[in-house]
Motif scaffolding. Structure first.
Motif, PDB file in Angstrom:
ATOM      1  N   LEU A   2       0.824  -1.203   0.000  1.00 38.98           N
ATOM      2  CA  LEU A   2       0.000   0.000   0.000  1.00 38.98           C
ATOM      3  C   LEU A   2       0.861   1.257   0.000  1.00 38.98           C
ATOM      4  O   LEU A   2       0.466   2.296  -0.534  1.00 38.98           O
ATOM      5  N   LYS A   3       2.054   1.129   0.544  1.00 43.04           N
ATOM      6  CA  LYS A   3       3.010   2.235   0.601  1.00 43.04           C
ATOM      7  C   LYS A   3       3.344   2.745  -0.807  1.00 43.04           C
ATOM      8  O   LYS A   3       3.582   3.935  -1.003  1.00 43.04           O
ATOM      9  N   TYR A   4       3.347   1.846  -1.786  1.00 41.24           N
ATOM     10  CA  TYR A   4       3.660   2.223  -3.167  1.00 41.24           C
ATOM     11  C   TYR A   4       2.405   2.417  -4.011  1.00 41.24           C
ATOM     12  O   TYR A   4       2.432   3.161  -4.990  1.00 41.24           O
ATOM     13  N   ILE A   6      -0.659   3.780  -3.251  1.00 41.28           N
ATOM     14  CA  ILE A   6      -1.321   5.090  -3.134  1.00 41.28           C
ATOM     15  C   ILE A   6      -0.588   6.165  -3.945  1.00 41.28           C
ATOM     16  O   ILE A   6      -1.223   6.859  -4.752  1.00 41.28           O
ATOM     17  N   PRO A   7       0.742   6.325  -3.795  1.00 41.14           N
ATOM     18  CA  PRO A   7       1.437   7.329  -4.626  1.00 41.14           C
ATOM     19  C   PRO A   7       1.314   7.028  -6.128  1.00 41.14           C
ATOM     20  O   PRO A   7       1.166   7.949  -6.936  1.00 41.14           O
ATOM     21  N   TYR A   8       1.334   5.735  -6.494  1.00 40.82           N
ATOM     22  CA  TYR A   8       1.186   5.367  -7.902  1.00 40.82           C
ATOM     23  C   TYR A   8      -0.177   5.814  -8.420  1.00 40.82           C
ATOM     24  O   TYR A   8      -0.279   6.406  -9.506  1.00 40.82           O
TER      25      TYR A   8
END
Length: 89
Positions: A2-4, A6-8
């Motif tokens: 999820l860390k990657y 959302i920004p994606y």
């Protein structure tokens, strides 16, 4: 993960929105256009919300059935995939 994710999603939706804006500007100025295939690709890669928002804010591609039907269908399919993913977990 999820860390990657959302920004994606933020980035790809911004790209979808921006590409609609740029294509509208290019249409007005008779400059080389963004291929429709690329506009749909941004939506399919997760930018469907940004693309739809860009269509309506900039009043671009709103008379093309492939876009007025296709973009919401892509968004619905993406929502269904997310929901089914949560159900399977």
């Amino acid at each position: 993960m999820l860390k990657y994710l959302i920004p994606y999603l933020i980035l790809i939706n911004f790209i979808g929105f921006w590409s609609m804006r740029q294509d509208k500007f290019r249409a007005i100025t008779h400059s080389p256009r963004t291929p429709e295939r690329r506009l749909f690709l941004y939506a399919m890669l997760g930018g469907s919300i940004g693309s739809l928002w860009g269509m309506h804010v900039h009043r671009h591609k709103t008379k093309h059935a492939s876009f007025t039907v296709g973009m919401p269908v892509i968004l619905c399919l993406q929502i269904a995939l997310v929901i089914s993913g949560y159900i399977l977990l």
